[in-house]
Every structure is written in C-alpha cells, then in structure tokens.
Design a protein around this motif. Structure first.
Motif, PDB file in Angstrom:
ATOM      1  N   VAL A  36       0.845  -1.193   0.000  1.00 61.50           N
ATOM      2  CA  VAL A  36       0.000   0.000   0.000  1.00 61.50           C
ATOM      3  C   VAL A  36       0.874   1.233   0.000  1.00 61.50           C
ATOM      4  CG1 VAL A  36      -0.161   0.118   2.535  1.00 61.50           C
ATOM      5  CG2 VAL A  36      -1.971   1.151   1.128  1.00 61.50           C
ATOM      6  N   CYS A  37       0.382   2.296  -0.642  1.00 62.21           N
ATOM      7  CA  CYS A  37       1.089   3.569  -0.592  1.00 62.21           C
ATOM      8  C   CYS A  37       0.097   4.715  -0.705  1.00 62.21           C
ATOM      9  CB  CYS A  37       2.137   3.683  -1.707  1.00 62.21           C
ATOM     10  SG  CYS A  37       1.446   3.891  -3.366  1.00 62.21           S
ATOM     11  N   ALA A  38       0.502   5.861  -0.166  1.00 62.84           N
ATOM     12  CA  ALA A  38      -0.191   7.123  -0.418  1.00 62.84           C
ATOM     13  C   ALA A  38       0.612   7.852  -1.474  1.00 62.84           C
ATOM     14  CB  ALA A  38      -0.256   7.950   0.858  1.00 62.84           C
ATOM     15  N   SER A  39      -0.069   8.621  -2.315  1.00 63.94           N
ATOM     16  CA  SER A  39       0.665   9.218  -3.423  1.00 63.94           C
ATOM     17  C   SER A  39      -0.008  10.460  -3.975  1.00 63.94           C
ATOM     18  CB  SER A  39       0.807   8.178  -4.545  1.00 63.94           C
ATOM     19  OG  SER A  39       1.508   8.714  -5.646  1.00 63.94           O
ATOM     20  N   THR A  40       0.836  11.407  -4.422  1.00 61.20           N
ATOM     21  CA  THR A  40       0.338  12.508  -5.240  1.00 61.20           C
ATOM     22  C   THR A  40       0.474  12.146  -6.714  1.00 61.20           C
ATOM     23  OG1 THR A  40       2.518  13.551  -5.178  1.00 61.20           O
ATOM     24  CG2 THR A  40       0.893  14.293  -3.551  1.00 61.20           C
ATOM     25  N   CYS A  74      -1.541  -4.353  -5.187  1.00 59.48           N
ATOM     26  CA  CYS A  74      -1.128  -2.996  -4.827  1.00 59.48           C
ATOM     27  C   CYS A  74      -2.350  -2.123  -4.605  1.00 59.48           C
ATOM     28  CB  CYS A  74      -0.266  -2.403  -5.937  1.00 59.48           C
ATOM     29  SG  CYS A  74       0.288  -0.706  -5.631  1.00 59.48           S
ATOM     30  N   ALA A  75      -2.400  -1.470  -3.445  1.00 58.58           N
ATOM     31  CA  ALA A  75      -3.456  -0.511  -3.140  1.00 58.58           C
ATOM     32  C   ALA A  75      -2.846   0.885  -3.073  1.00 58.58           C
ATOM     33  CB  ALA A  75      -4.120  -0.849  -1.809  1.00 58.58           C
ATOM     34  N   VAL A  76      -3.479   1.842  -3.734  1.00 56.39           N
ATOM     35  CA  VAL A  76      -2.962   3.198  -3.807  1.00 56.39           C
ATOM     36  C   VAL A  76      -4.020   4.170  -3.292  1.00 56.39           C
ATOM     37  CG1 VAL A  76      -2.202   5.027  -5.343  1.00 56.39           C
ATOM     38  CG2 VAL A  76      -1.462   2.688  -5.766  1.00 56.39           C
ATOM     39  N   LEU A  77      -3.616   5.043  -2.372  1.00 54.67           N
ATOM     40  CA  LEU A  77      -4.494   6.085  -1.852  1.00 54.67           C
ATOM     41  C   LEU A  77      -4.030   7.425  -2.401  1.00 54.67           C
ATOM     42  CD1 LEU A  77      -4.602   4.964   1.905  1.00 54.67           C
ATOM     43  CD2 LEU A  77      -6.089   4.239   0.033  1.00 54.67           C
ATOM     44  N   VAL A  78      -4.921   8.114  -3.127  1.00 56.57           N
ATOM     45  CA  VAL A  78      -4.566   9.404  -3.703  1.00 56.57           C
ATOM     46  C   VAL A  78      -5.552  10.459  -3.224  1.00 56.57           C
ATOM     47  CG1 VAL A  78      -3.559   8.356  -5.774  1.00 56.57           C
ATOM     48  CG2 VAL A  78      -5.954   9.062  -5.802  1.00 56.57           C
ATOM     49  N   PRO A  79      -5.099  11.710  -3.081  1.00 56.23           N
ATOM     50  CA  PRO A  79      -6.017  12.783  -2.690  1.00 56.23           C
ATOM     51  C   PRO A  79      -6.983  13.101  -3.825  1.00 56.23           C
ATOM     52  CG  PRO A  79      -3.810  13.644  -3.061  1.00 56.23           C
ATOM     53  CD  PRO A  79      -3.715  12.171  -3.220  1.00 56.23           C
ATOM     54  N   GLU A  80      -8.241  13.238  -3.510  1.00 58.11           N
ATOM     55  CA  GLU A  80      -9.250  13.448  -4.537  1.00 58.11           C
ATOM     56  C   GLU A  80      -8.991  14.740  -5.308  1.00 58.11           C
ATOM     57  OE1 GLU A  80     -14.124  13.406  -5.040  1.00 58.11           O
ATOM     58  OE2 GLU A  80     -13.232  13.412  -3.048  1.00 58.11           O
ATOM     59  N   GLY A  81      -8.996  14.604  -6.638  1.00 55.10           N
ATOM     60  CA  GLY A  81      -8.837  15.766  -7.491  1.00 55.10           C
ATOM     61  C   GLY A  81      -7.451  16.358  -7.499  1.00 55.10           C
ATOM     62  N   GLN A  90      -9.569   7.159  -4.131  1.00 55.12           N
ATOM     63  CA  GLN A  90      -9.414   8.597  -3.952  1.00 55.12           C
ATOM     64  C   GLN A  90      -9.979   8.992  -2.593  1.00 55.12           C
ATOM     65  OE1 GLN A  90     -11.035  10.703  -7.386  1.00 55.12           O
ATOM     66  NE2 GLN A  90      -8.971  10.841  -8.204  1.00 55.12           N
ATOM     67  N   VAL A  91      -9.107   9.499  -1.752  1.00 57.06           N
ATOM     68  CA  VAL A  91      -9.475   9.850  -0.379  1.00 57.06           C
ATOM     69  C   VAL A  91      -9.967  11.302  -0.334  1.00 57.06           C
ATOM     70  CG1 VAL A  91      -8.600  10.141   1.977  1.00 57.06           C
ATOM     71  CG2 VAL A  91      -7.839   8.202   0.579  1.00 57.06           C
ATOM     72  N   ASP A  92     -11.019  11.526   0.408  1.00 52.96           N
ATOM     73  CA  ASP A  92     -11.536  12.883   0.599  1.00 52.96           C
ATOM     74  C   ASP A  92     -10.603  13.607   1.577  1.00 52.96           C
ATOM     75  OD1 ASP A  92     -12.996  15.182   0.780  1.00 52.96           O
ATOM     76  OD2 ASP A  92     -14.599  14.342   2.018  1.00 52.96           O
ATOM     77  N   GLY A  93      -9.507  14.126   1.050  1.00 52.88           N
ATOM     78  CA  GLY A  93      -8.499  14.785   1.878  1.00 52.88           C
ATOM     79  C   GLY A  93      -7.263  15.040   1.048  1.00 52.88           C
ATOM     80  N   ASP A 128      -1.426   9.134   6.315  1.00 53.32           N
ATOM     81  CA  ASP A 128      -1.836   8.723   7.659  1.00 53.32           C
ATOM     82  C   ASP A 128      -2.624   7.413   7.610  1.00 53.32           C
ATOM     83  OD1 ASP A 128      -2.120   9.199  10.542  1.00 53.32           O
ATOM     84  OD2 ASP A 128      -4.235   9.566  10.092  1.00 53.32           O
ATOM     85  N   ILE A 129      -3.532   7.308   6.660  1.00 51.79           N
ATOM     86  CA  ILE A 129      -4.308   6.073   6.501  1.00 51.79           C
ATOM     87  C   ILE A 129      -3.406   4.928   6.071  1.00 51.79           C
ATOM     88  CG2 ILE A 129      -6.125   4.943   5.154  1.00 51.79           C
ATOM     89  CD1 ILE A 129      -7.525   7.675   4.996  1.00 51.79           C
TER      90      ILE A 129
END
Length: 368
Positions: A82-86, A104-111, A130-133, A140-141
């Motif tokens: 898992v990763c957070a990413s711009t 692979c799970a990817v968390l991206v900021p919405e928009g 897409q995370v609301d944040g 953090d997640i």
C-alpha cells in the motif's frame, strides 16, 4: 567486456542491505543521464548538469526507492503493498508490484493527481482509492493500514526507499569523478534530499559493507544541498506543517513531509538551505528546460531549476562551481502545462492549406 545495466540494487549491491541470495525486483531503474545544461551554465557562470530522473522505467525518481521497497516486501513475505501518493509513487508502486506478483493498493487525494500518473497506476492493475483529503491524510491512513493489516507500506517512510534513492548520488559521483559543489532539487515529502545526502556522505568516507568489508571513500567532498519547495506548500520555510498545501506542482503539494528530520539534517549538515519558489517561477523554469535545454519535465521537477534561477538573480549563485540539479519526473506525467502559453491561454496550432508553398511561407523558408 560489454556490460548491461542491471538496476540499482545489483549495480550497488555492496552498498545496499542485500545479498547474492536476495530476490531482486527490478525494472532496470537507474543509470539515468547526467545532461550538461548549456544555457543554465552560461547564465550562472558555473558548470550545471541535470540528473534526468524522468528516464527511469515509470518516468520518475521513485523507481530507485521502489525497487528496494518491493524487494523488501517480497523478502518479508508480503502478499500486498500500500502507498499514499500525489502520483509518481502510485505509478511506481503499481509497476513494481506487478513485477513482484503482489497486489497494490494506492491512496490518492481526490482531485489532486495528474491524469498521466493516474493512468499508469490503473494500467498496472492497482486498486486505486481517492481519499476525501490531501496527501498527508492519505499517508496517515496508509501508515495505519501497514500497522494493523497484512499489507506492506512502500512510502518513503519505509527506510528501504531511502536506501534505493541514495544511489542517485552514487551515479553522479561516478559520472563526474567527484561530488558536485552544490546539489539542487525539489522538496516535497523530502525523501529525495534525505536520500541524496545519505548517498553523498557514504561515498565520501570509508563504508562498512555487509558483504564486501570496508570500502574506501569514492569522493573527496560533499555538496551543499539546496532544496526548493513550492511557495504554497513550503512547510520547511514556514517552520511548521501546512494544513492546506496548494500549488500547481502536484508532485510536491505536501504540507507535512514524512522525512522532516532527515531533510533538516541534510540541509544543516551540508551547509545548504531549503527555500521556496512561486508557481509562476516554477512554470517559467518548466518552459526554460523545454525550450532552452531540451529536457521535458513535469512542473514539480522544475522547482530546483526555478530556485537556481531565482538565486542567480539575487546574486547568490557562485561562479566556477559544479552544480547538479535533479529533475525528478518526465513532462508526460503532467503534459497539460506544456500546452499553455505564458499568459495561460491554450496553445493553438497554426492551420494551413494542403500546399507546400504556403507551409514554406509560414516557416519563413525561401525556395533554394
């Protein structure tokens, strides 16, 4: 004897936490060009080079760290990452997870992610949420997922990422024969400035290799590290995290860098600084690189060049030095900025009839 580049882990195995038995996950990353920037050199009176990291397999410097992170994930027996990413981390993680046979799970900021990067993550089969944040919320997640669920975190908070990224410094010294006097680079999550400084330090002193014993120093010095953030996302300049970072340079739109302490150490130990440049200065540098140096980068990658130009205008760039600027990602990551003129309007092609004489006239050519 001919030698094919094997990726950063095998090329620098004696300086990385691996052995011959390690199952290496690689796409042939590293070995990127160190391009002489003729116009920047003429401007500053120093010899300026661009370390063109957009030539990595997924188009950004993230691949250097991801080969190590994914290799570590496989070694740990992980089944998913898992990763957070711009943007760039998501593209790299997805590609290397595919090579490793991992989910692979990817968390991206919405928009807040460019289509060029989003398309890469999707093409490689990542599960994209897409995370609301903003990015900091995503990270953090991702951290909490890595702590409480059976997934392996591959963001730059993972020390394996920094190990891989430090090889950029090794390559520069190997190409130049010594470290540069100044190393300039964009600063977002701050893993890169931390990693380059680690690499330069390790190359300038005897190194205790786990597999090869004591290795001698390769370089005679270390550079001053000059980092540049976007003005709307400049927590190091402000001295505190930025709750709502805002900049057109999506790759460095980060308000609470994960590598805060190591970036401060890199700045202070090297005798460098971290400053800010405006979005306008970034876009001007973006156009400079394309039009004058022939190097096409995404806007965030131009922050270092923008900073060098800004410091030169202020009379703060010494002449007669060797300066390296890392340009971190390819222009095709975020291509819409190349299709805008300086006043913000869209570039329109000149329409001509199907006639060679008219085409020649538009090009200012005369018949020979």
């Amino acid at each position: 004897m001919a030698h094919q580049w094997r990726g950063v882990i095998r090329e620098y195995a004696d300086r990385l936490p691996v052995t011959e038995a390690t199952k290496v996950i690689t796409l042939g990353e590293g070995g990127t060009p160190l391009v002489h920037a003729q116009k920047l050199s003429e401007l500053t009176g120093s010899t300026v080079y661009l370390k063109v990291e957009g030539m990595n397999p997924t188009g950004s410097f993230k691949d250097r760290g991801m080969t190590m992170a994914m290799t570590a994930a496989v070694e740990a027996g992980a089944k998913a990452v898992v990763c957070a990413s711009t943007g760039n981390t998501s593209a790299s993680a997805a590609a290397y997870a595919t090579a490793a046979g991992l989910k692979c799970a990817v968390l991206v900021p919405e928009g807040k992610i460019s289509m060029g990067k989003l398309s890469q993550a999707i093409a490689h089969g990542a599960t994209l949420l897409q995370v609301d944040g903003n990015f900091d919320n995503c990270l953090d997640i991702a951290r909490k997922l890595g702590e409480s669920y059976p997934v392996f975190l591959v963001n730059s908070v993972n020390p394996a990422r920094i190990q891989g990224q430090k090889t950029g410094a090794f390559e520069i010294v190997d190409a130049l024969g010594d470290a540069p006097d100044i190393h300039v680079l964009p600063v977002g999550n701050a893993g890169n400035i931390s990693a380059y400084w680690k690499g330069y330090k390790e190359y300038s002193a005897p190194f205790e290799s786990a597999t090869a014993g004591t290795l001698p120093a390769v370089s005679t010095k270390t550079p001053a590290m000059w980092g540049f953030q976007a003005a709307g996302a400049a927590p190091f300049v402000a001295g505190h995290p930025i709750t709502e970072p805002d900049t057109i340079a999506t790759a460095i739109r980060i308000g609470n860098p994960a590598s805060w302490d190591t970036a401060i150490a890199a700045r202070d130990e090297s005798g460098g600084f971290i400053d800010a440049v405006t979005d306008e200065e970034i876009l001007d540098a973006h156009r400079w690189l394309s039009a004058k140096e022939g190097v096409f980068v995404e806007p965030g990658s131009a922050a270092g060049v923008a900073g060098l130009i800004k410091k030169h205008a202020a009379g703060e760039v010494p002449s007669g030095k060797t300066i390296v600027i890392t340009v971190t990602g390819h222009g095709l990551k975020d291509p819409q900025w190349a299709l805008r003129t300086e006043d913000g309007s869209e570039v329109q092609p000149v329409k001509v009839p199907n006639d060679v004489v008219t085409v020649a006239a538009e090009l200012g050519l005369e018949e020979s």
